[in-house]
Design a protein around this motif. Structure first.
Motif: not given
Length: 256
Positions: A34-39
């Motif tokens: 999720l963090i990699t996806g921008g979250f």
């Protein structure tokens, strides 16, 4: 005092312990994805971690974070997850072996709930999200110390000068290794009272540990205690023949 392994084999495959480790690892990679996806990491932790103030203000809306927080770790690094899973790998399988898989699963979750409750009580106004399996694992450590206090645990020698006497590794009784864990958390917890900001939830560790001491007695009701190898010296012992235990196959083993 970092434990590296114990010397106590299990009689059955610790399925629940493997599952708990897998769930924690999957939760970690889910957060990373999720963090990699921008979250944003802060929003992610606030949404899925246990926030004491939010829980007390709206327990009906936030009750589930008591459970979700047990299976999530700091997604910005590997140390939090790695340390917790190491302890669970070393100590959890033998506690499951003693309690049985179903009881162990209930024991683990209840220890985690107690850990969350302790942190809420000690800091009810906190808006800092809490994540991690440490509270539940602290209960597992307490159970191990109660069940196998003299089981030998191989640890990394924490004192450099003693490397020249005992070597890089030491073998210590489980009660000493786990007592050191409790004392460190107690001292750090007392030192953190009144200090604002993030950090380690020491009182969650303490709450899970104390709960584990009581719960293991309840969950061991009707369960036989097993004999186990006893710690005898500081140096790791050479593999030696031992008398076969009742649960072993009818043969002798030269190492364990």
């Amino acid at each position: 005092m970092l434990p590296l392994r114990d010397q106590l084999p299990t009689r059955k495959t610790p399925i629940v312990n493997y599952l708990l480790i897998a769930l924690n690892i999957l939760g970690f990679f889910w957060m990373r994805s999720l963090i990699t996806g921008g979250f944003p990491p802060d929003r992610l932790l606030s949404a899925w971690g246990l926030v004491p103030r939010q829980f007390l203000e709206a327990p009906g809306d936030a009750w589930w974070t008591v459970f979700s927080s047990m299976f999530l770790h700091d997604p910005t690094g590997w140390a939090h997850l790695g340390g917790n899973m190491l302890f669970l790998w070393i100590f959890g399988d033998n506690v499951e072996d003693a309690l049985g898989s179903a009881r162990y699963a209930a024991f683990y979750v209840l220890s985690g709930i107690a850990a969350a409750g302790a942190q809420i009580v000690i800091d009810p106004g906190s808006t800092i999200p809490m994540v991690g399996a440490s509270g539940a694992i602290s209960g597992v450590l307490a159970a191990y110390a109660s069940l196998y206090p003299r089981s030998p645990i191989t640890v990394l020698n924490p004192i450099f000068l003693l490397w020249f006497i005992f070597g890089l590794f030491l073998e210590l009784p489980a009660w000493l290794v786990i007592l050191a864990y409790f004392v460190v958390n107690l001292l750090n917890g007392l030192g953190s009272i009144g200090v604002s900001g993030g950090g380690v939830a020491f009182f969650a560790h303490l709450g899970g540990f104390v709960a584990g001491l009581f719960l293991v007695r309840v969950f061991m009701t009707g369960r036989p205690r097993r004999e186990h190898e006893r710690w005898q010296q500081f140096r790791p012992r050479r593999p030696a023949a031992r008398r076969a235990a009742p649960w072993d196959a009818p043969r002798r083993r030269d190492s364990w």
